[in-house]
Enzyme design. Structure first.
Site, short mmCIF file in Angstrom:
data_model
loop_
_atom_site.label_atom_id
_atom_site.label_comp_id
_atom_site.label_asym_id
_atom_site.label_seq_id
_atom_site.Cartn_x
_atom_site.Cartn_y
_atom_site.Cartn_z
N SER A 138 -24.30 1.90 -69.35
CA SER A 138 -23.47 1.95 -70.55
C SER A 138 -24.30 1.53 -71.74
O SER A 138 -25.35 0.87 -71.58
CB SER A 138 -22.28 0.99 -70.39
OG SER A 138 -21.59 0.78 -71.60
N TYR A 151 -18.41 -7.37 -68.74
CA TYR A 151 -18.78 -5.96 -68.57
C TYR A 151 -20.26 -5.74 -68.86
O TYR A 151 -20.99 -5.16 -68.06
CB TYR A 151 -17.92 -5.10 -69.49
CG TYR A 151 -18.20 -3.62 -69.39
CD1 TYR A 151 -17.66 -2.87 -68.35
CD2 TYR A 151 -18.99 -2.97 -70.33
CE1 TYR A 151 -17.91 -1.50 -68.25
CE2 TYR A 151 -19.24 -1.62 -70.24
CZ TYR A 151 -18.71 -0.88 -69.20
OH TYR A 151 -18.97 0.45 -69.11
#
Length: 292
Positions: A138, A151
């Protein structure tokens, strides 16, 4: 002249929706037999299609991983696994101070340890085929924004594991590639936003006073970020490229935002990035919090 992939298997985890689903379809359209990891019968029914075979896989469940290994080893047509795409993931956003430890552990179990478990289990097949591993990271694997500690922490760790794995496997002919999406129009982001709202509701009054405005700004920003993001189908084209080109790069970004921010993270100082992050959040802050 087209190349036949009739004797080749690809496994993609997290194909129930979004990028995983689109990637499974894209690779099936290119002639691969895709084993598509899903977690429910409804998802299996939705995923099934020409050259797409759903398999039940919770990446944190060792029995599911063992069943996947057996399915590949006993392929009825003798096809070889050539690519593993680690795509399964969840999004949890909350300030470090307020996020319960079990949620930290859950984030790392799914977004990091689950991928390592699947990779360890399937690497013998990839050694045999001199295949490829594609890890879906990501933008959060390069830049950690406020409330993205869990995250981003898991994604930063996945980036590090991918680097180590790439260097370990290079001499054995197995390639390791990382894909770093930015804003993508997926259901996972929407689920993450709903979880963020729930975390705000569960905060203590003191925590809500400290972080309520920040959380609302993050929710507003994420909603806009996602709406302006690329489609899952466009992201799938990048993932498919990473999975199939003869000489892949070590990393690919998805979307202009990811390309820009990963470059800025290399060029700017931490303090400058702090100011940039604050400036980007300011328009999304509730008026009372912004003027406080």
């Amino acid at each position: 002249m087209t190349t036949s992939h009739d004797n080749e298997l690809v496994f993609v985890s997290g194909t129930s929706t979004g990028m995983g689903s689109a990637t499974a379809r894209e690779l099936a359209d290119r002639g691969y037999h895709v084993l598509a990891g899903v977690r429910s019968q409804a998802d299996a029914d939705a995923a099934r299609g020409p050259r797409i075979e759903p398999v039940f896989l919770d990446v944190t469940n060792p029995e599911h991983i063992d069943a996947l290994v057996a399915r590949i080893a006993d392929d009825p047509q003798g096809r070889k696994l050539v690519t593993l795409i680690n795509n399964a993931g969840i999004a949890v956003n909350a300030p470090v101070e307020t996020l319960p430890l079990e949620q930290w552990r859950r984030q790392f179990e799914v977004n990091l340890f689950g991928h390592i478990a699947v990779t360890q289990a399937l690497l013998p097949f990839l050694h045999e085929s001199r295949g490829r591993i594609v890890n879906i990271s990501s933008l959060g694997g390069k830049v950690a924004m406020p409330t993205y500690g869990a995250y981003a922490g898991a994604k930063f760790a996945l980036e590090a594991v991918s680097d180590a794995l790439r260097r370990e496997l290079a001499q054995h002919g197995v390639r390791v590639v990382v894909v770093e999406p930015g804003g993508v129009q997926t259901e996972m982001t929407g689920h993450g936003i709903e979880r963020a709202r729930q975390f705000v509701a569960d905060m203590t009054p003191t925590q809500r006073q400290r972080y309520g405005g920040l959380m609302q700004a993050i929710i507003n920003q994420a909603t806009e970020f996602t709406a302006q993001g690329v489609t899952a189908e466009k992201a799938a084209l990048v993932i498919a490229k990473a999975a199939t080109v003869p000489k892949p790069r070590a990393r690919y970004t998805v979307g202009r935002d990811a390309a820009l921010m990963t470059r800025l993270a290399r060029l700017l100082t931490d303090r400058t990035l702090d100011r940039l992050a604050a400036a980007n959040l300011r328009p999304h802050m509730p008026k009372a919090a912004a003027s406080a």
